[in-house]
Design a protein around this motif. Structure first.
Motif, short mmCIF file in Angstrom:
data_model
loop_
_atom_site.label_atom_id
_atom_site.label_comp_id
_atom_site.label_asym_id
_atom_site.label_seq_id
_atom_site.Cartn_x
_atom_site.Cartn_y
_atom_site.Cartn_z
N ILE A 159 0.85 -1.21 0.00
CA ILE A 159 0.00 0.00 0.00
C ILE A 159 0.88 1.26 0.00
O ILE A 159 0.63 2.21 -0.74
N ALA A 160 1.97 1.21 0.79
CA ALA A 160 2.88 2.37 0.84
C ALA A 160 3.50 2.63 -0.53
O ALA A 160 3.90 3.75 -0.84
N ASN A 161 3.58 1.60 -1.35
CA ASN A 161 4.16 1.77 -2.68
C ASN A 161 3.11 1.93 -3.78
O ASN A 161 3.40 1.75 -4.95
N GLY A 162 1.89 2.23 -3.36
CA GLY A 162 0.86 2.58 -4.34
C GLY A 162 -0.07 1.45 -4.74
O GLY A 162 -0.92 1.64 -5.62
N ALA A 163 0.08 0.27 -4.13
CA ALA A 163 -0.80 -0.84 -4.49
C ALA A 163 -2.19 -0.62 -3.87
O ALA A 163 -2.32 0.03 -2.83
N GLN A 164 -3.21 -1.15 -4.54
CA GLN A 164 -4.58 -1.03 -4.01
C GLN A 164 -5.30 -2.36 -4.12
O GLN A 164 -5.29 -3.00 -5.18
N PHE A 165 -5.93 -2.76 -3.02
CA PHE A 165 -6.76 -3.98 -3.00
C PHE A 165 -7.73 -3.85 -1.81
O PHE A 165 -7.82 -4.75 -0.97
N PRO A 166 -8.44 -2.71 -1.73
CA PRO A 166 -9.21 -2.41 -0.51
C PRO A 166 -10.35 -3.38 -0.22
O PRO A 166 -10.83 -3.43 0.93
N CYS A 167 -10.81 -4.10 -1.22
CA CYS A 167 -11.97 -4.98 -0.99
C CYS A 167 -11.57 -6.42 -0.74
O CYS A 167 -12.41 -7.33 -0.76
N LEU A 168 -10.27 -6.67 -0.57
CA LEU A 168 -9.80 -8.06 -0.45
C LEU A 168 -9.05 -8.30 0.84
O LEU A 168 -8.48 -7.38 1.41
N GLU A 169 -9.07 -9.55 1.26
CA GLU A 169 -8.20 -9.93 2.38
C GLU A 169 -7.54 -11.26 2.06
O GLU A 169 -8.08 -12.10 1.33
N LEU A 170 -6.37 -11.44 2.65
CA LEU A 170 -5.66 -12.71 2.50
C LEU A 170 -6.09 -13.64 3.62
O LEU A 170 -6.24 -13.19 4.76
N ARG A 171 -6.29 -14.88 3.28
CA ARG A 171 -6.62 -15.86 4.34
C ARG A 171 -5.66 -17.03 4.25
O ARG A 171 -5.17 -17.36 3.17
N LYS A 172 -5.49 -17.64 5.39
CA LYS A 172 -4.62 -18.82 5.42
C LYS A 172 -5.48 -20.03 5.76
O LYS A 172 -6.41 -19.93 6.54
N TYR A 173 -5.17 -21.14 5.12
CA TYR A 173 -5.94 -22.36 5.38
C TYR A 173 -5.05 -23.35 6.12
O TYR A 173 -3.85 -23.40 5.87
N ASP A 174 -5.64 -24.13 6.97
CA ASP A 174 -4.82 -25.14 7.63
C ASP A 174 -5.26 -26.52 7.13
O ASP A 174 -6.19 -26.67 6.37
N ASN A 175 -4.55 -27.54 7.61
CA ASN A 175 -4.83 -28.90 7.15
C ASN A 175 -6.29 -29.30 7.30
O ASN A 175 -6.83 -30.00 6.46
N SER A 176 -6.92 -28.84 8.42
CA SER A 176 -8.28 -29.28 8.67
C SER A 176 -9.24 -28.75 7.59
O SER A 176 -10.28 -29.31 7.34
N ASP A 177 -8.83 -27.64 6.94
CA ASP A 177 -9.69 -27.05 5.93
C ASP A 177 -9.88 -27.96 4.73
O ASP A 177 -10.79 -27.79 3.94
N ARG A 178 -8.93 -28.88 4.55
CA ARG A 178 -9.01 -29.71 3.36
C ARG A 178 -10.30 -30.53 3.32
O ARG A 178 -10.68 -31.05 2.29
N TYR A 179 -10.94 -30.68 4.48
CA TYR A 179 -12.18 -31.45 4.49
C TYR A 179 -13.40 -30.59 4.20
O TYR A 179 -14.50 -31.08 4.15
N LYS A 180 -13.19 -29.30 4.09
CA LYS A 180 -14.32 -28.39 3.86
C LYS A 180 -14.04 -27.61 2.60
O LYS A 180 -13.12 -26.83 2.54
N ASP A 181 -14.83 -27.85 1.60
CA ASP A 181 -14.59 -27.09 0.38
C ASP A 181 -15.88 -26.75 -0.31
O ASP A 181 -16.95 -27.22 0.01
N ASN A 182 -15.74 -25.86 -1.27
CA ASN A 182 -16.88 -25.52 -2.11
C ASN A 182 -16.44 -25.68 -3.55
O ASN A 182 -15.36 -26.18 -3.83
N LYS A 183 -17.23 -25.28 -4.49
CA LYS A 183 -16.89 -25.29 -5.91
C LYS A 183 -16.13 -26.55 -6.31
O LYS A 183 -14.98 -26.50 -6.73
N ASP A 184 -16.75 -27.68 -6.13
CA ASP A 184 -16.18 -28.97 -6.54
C ASP A 184 -14.77 -29.18 -6.05
O ASP A 184 -13.87 -29.57 -6.79
N GLY A 185 -14.52 -28.85 -4.83
CA GLY A 185 -13.21 -29.16 -4.28
C GLY A 185 -12.20 -28.04 -4.44
O GLY A 185 -11.03 -28.23 -4.22
N VAL A 186 -12.66 -26.85 -4.81
CA VAL A 186 -11.71 -25.74 -4.89
C VAL A 186 -11.57 -25.14 -3.51
O VAL A 186 -12.53 -25.01 -2.77
N LEU A 187 -10.34 -24.80 -3.19
CA LEU A 187 -10.04 -24.39 -1.82
C LEU A 187 -10.94 -23.29 -1.26
O LEU A 187 -11.21 -22.31 -1.91
N GLU A 188 -11.37 -23.48 -0.07
CA GLU A 188 -12.19 -22.48 0.63
C GLU A 188 -11.90 -22.65 2.11
O GLU A 188 -11.98 -23.75 2.64
#
Ligand SMILES: C[S@@+](CC[C@H](N)C(=O)[O-])C[C@H]1O[C@@H](n2cnc3c(N)ncnc32)[C@H](O)[C@@H]1O
Length: 693
Positions: free
Chosen positions: A40-69
């Motif tokens: 952001i300090a260097n001019g990047a913009q992504f105000p409507c987004l956030e980064l998320r991290k998934y852990d191993n347990s997440d592999r059992y929960k998905d949407n969109k035919d197995g696409v990561l969620e």
């Protein structure tokens, strides 16, 4: 390129969205906050987004035919770390056993999510050029300059310069590097990449050509590392082979091919490289000349909280696996096309002694294809080898003989091939005065190795369940492989039957000047139509043998794989075992498709041959009696005949369209030609009879 005013979408609600879904421990959280602040300090913009991290347990929960969620539970990072430390210490609990089982690096898995509703055509990410690492930046490092001046032959030249920048900058500038916040968030372990798989994980790919590709990739990385170190010896103290391999996988799984200010390049784009893959595509990206920013734009509405995906392209799972370390669960496009392929080996790759080919009692299992391939005699095989390898050496002049040319020439020499046959095979032309040196070289090869076994070089072709160019090339090569001598003469000019009619029929170019020959020459990939019903039948028998042999190399059946994939405890989502299973399952689907194609074609060809035999019988009866027994024959034909079978295939929903089209169109055309020929012959006979001859 049309440029437009670029404005990045901002959250629709007035209060700024809270970023609560990081799922990191404090240290990790800091790392990602520093990363985002740096951007952001260097001019990047992504105000409507956030980064998320998934852990191993997440592999059992998905949407969109197995696409990561991800799920929003906060993950205690230490848990994974301590599980890691328990590796090899024989962790007793079920939980640790499961975690160890799936300890494949996916605990470093991140994705990007929408903080608010994102409308279609909204620019959601904008990253300025200064935050990008480009090929040119790698070329401008001291190591890059040395590589450029040494003219090295590298496996991945563009990637190498991105890798060089990453490794050089990290080593030389360390935490003072402008890109340090970016380097901090790059995955440290890439255990999902097949080049880092354990022996046990690789076992899951047993029978697949992917195993060779993985080992080729590893060898290529090692060769590239050694080449770079040879060109710039100081590089050895900048990066170890291990770090170089890590950088190779980082770059190959995260780089973008871009046009930046008119220059085609590749780049690492921080933040934009956090989007996971999904098709059909929901976003598009580009480098915008006006704003001098890399931008990502939505193509459809994306709801608040949903993961925002990028499409890595329509690809076979083997490419996803080799380059990105995952396989798509259901790799099917919206139009039903499945890009999954299998690599088929045509020809025989190993050395065979002559008696292994021609003496039935000495044939080993390894000479499985020789029966159909070797033809009626050695002369036929020699001719076939010449046609098969024709054009394989792209430029052979009297000054330069490539090693592959040498191999082909000496192989043919071992078989007693004449110098001119060798020249024709490799150059596609008869030796002229200018090629006299090449002819002498060919003769020398013959003398050099008279007693060696015969190699009929195997060629690989990747095919999928679709009648695309590769399928046509495969069918062409199969037709050549099963040719007998006279068929070879028909398809390659210069043979006994290379008549003007033959040339017209099979598209054989005329014997023009040698300059035009080089471009219009017919190769083994050019036999696009069946040569004859007999040849086509043999081609289909060979296809059946090849697919059955390929299937026999896997330890499990397609049905077993399908059942295994349903078991998400033994094959957890996003685990390496599951990705291996998805890969071999996809290959087997293609193999079964072609086995069915071959079986169906053989059945249809036999019906046509039967019909033609009947027709000939009727014609020959007609030459003897005035009223042949046509009714009975027709009655029989209607039930078993070609039209009946094709109609049944058309009505069968299960029958694949490509198989149906091949049988009705390609085989149907040969049938029509043959029937026309019989009719023409019958008219000839009738005329002769009427003339009282
Ligand atoms: C460009 S990065 C995307 C960001 C990445 N998830 C991260 O944590 O940094 C590409 C990598 O993400 C993972 N990935 C992307 N799409 C995926 C998918 N559909 N299924 C499984 N893994 C995926 C793979 O590990 C791949 O090598």
């Amino acid at each position: 390129m049309v440029t437009q005013k670029q404005e990045v979408a901002t959250p629709t609600n007035h209060s700024p969205p809270t970023r609560h879904n990081y799922n990191y421990d404090e240290q990790e959280f800091d790392k990602f906050q520093t990363f985002e602040r740096w951007l952001i300090a260097n001019g990047a913009q992504f105000p409507c987004l956030e980064l998320r991290k998934y852990d191993n347990s997440d592999r059992y929960k998905d949407n969109k035919d197995g696409v990561l969620e991800s799920v929003n539970s906060r993950v205690v990072m230490e848990e994974n770390e301590s599980e890691e430390k328990k590796d090899g210490a024989g962790g007793e609990t079920t939980k640790s056993a499961i975690t160890n089982e799936v300890n494949d690096g996916s605990d470093e898995m991140r994705g990007v999510h929408a903080l608010t509703n994102l409308p279609p055509q909204a620019i959601i990410v904008s990253i300025p050029l200064r935050c990008l690492i480009t090929v040119e930046m790698g070329q401008n490092t001291p190591i890059g300059r040395k590589i450029l001046s040494s003219d090295l032959e590298l496996d991945a030249p563009k990637h190498i310069f991105l890798m060089i920048y990453l490794l050089w900058d990290r080593a030389v500038n360390g935490s003072n590097s402008f890109f340090a916040p970016y380097y901090a968030v790059l995955p440290r372990r890439l255990r999902n990449m097949p080049i880092f798989w354990s022996e046990e994980e690789l076992e899951g790919l047993k029978g697949s050509y992917m195993l060779s590709q993985i080992s080729d990739r590893l060898q290529a990385v090692t060769r590239d590392y050694q080449s770079v170190c040879a060109a710039a010896p100081e590089f050895a103290s900048i990066a170890t082979l291990e770090e170089f391999t890590w950088a190779r996988t980082i770059v190959c799984s995260r780089n973008f091919g871009l046009l930046i200010n008119g220059r085609r390049t590749s780049a690492l784009v921080p933040h934009a490289d956090m989007l996971n893959h999904h098709r059909p595509r929901e976003t598009k990206w580009t480098f915008c000349e006006e704003s001098q920013c890399f931008t990502i734009t939505t193509l459809k509405e994306i709801g608040a909280g949903e993961q925002v995906y990028d499409s890595y392209g329509q690809k076979c799972n083997h490419r996803f696996l080799l380059n990105y370390g995952f396989c798509v669960e259901s790799n099917v496009e919206i139009d039903g096309f499945c890009p999954n392929e299998v690599s088929l080996e045509l020809g025989w790759g190993e050395d065979l002694e002559e008696d292994e080919i021609y003496d039935d009692s000495k044939k080993s299992s390894s000479s499985r294809f020789s029966q159909l391939i070797c033809g009626e005699d050695r002369e036929c095989l020699e001719k076939k080898l010449a046609f098969w390898t024709r054009g394989d050496v792209e430029s052979v002049s009297s000054e330069y003989f490539g090693s592959s040319w040498h191999t082909i020439a000496s192989n043919m020499g071992r078989m007693g091939g004449s110098a001119s046959a060798i020249m024709e095979a490799t150059l596609g032309t008869s030796p002229t005065g200018a090629d006299a040196a090449a002819a002498r070289f060919a003769e020398a090869s013959i003398v050099a190795a008279p007693q060696q076994p015969i190699v009929f070089p195997a060629k690989r072709v990747r095919v999928c369940i679709s009648n695309n160019e590769n399928t046509r090339v495969m069918f062409s090569m199969l037709r050549v492989l099963v040719c007998n001598s006279s068929e070879l003469d028909r398809i390659s000019w210069g043979g006994r039957a290379a008549t003007a009619a033959g040339q017209r029929l099979y598209g054989i170019p005329g014997m023009a000047s040698s300059a035009t020959q080089a471009t219009s020459i017919r190769m083994c990939r050019d036999i696009r139509y069946p040569i004859s019903l007999q040849n086509e039948r043999r081609a289909m028998e060979l296809l059946l043998e090849i697919t059955e042999f390929a299937l026999s190399k896997y330890p499990t059946s397609l049905a077993q794989d399908a059942a295994d994939l349903k078991n998400e405890t033994a094959f957890p989502k996003y685990s390496n075992q599951r990705h291996a299973k998805l890969q071999v399952h996809g290959e087997k689907e293609v193999l079964h498709h072609f086995a069915l194609w071959a079986r169906t074609a053989i059945h249809v060809i036999d019906i046509i041959l039967h019909e033609l035999a009947n027709e000939i019988k009727i014609v020959s009866q007609a030459s003897k009696v005035t009223h042949p027994d046509r009714e009975t024959e027709d009655g029989q034909n209607q039930e078993l005949g070609f039209d009946y079978v094709i109609q049944a295939m058309e009505e069968d929903d299960e029958c694949h369209n490509t198989i149906l089209r091949y049988c009705s169109d390609a085989l149907g055309a040969v049938r029509r030609d043959e029937l026309n020929q019989i009719a023409a012959e019958s008219i000839g006979i009738e005329r002769t009879r009427n003339m009282g001859v």
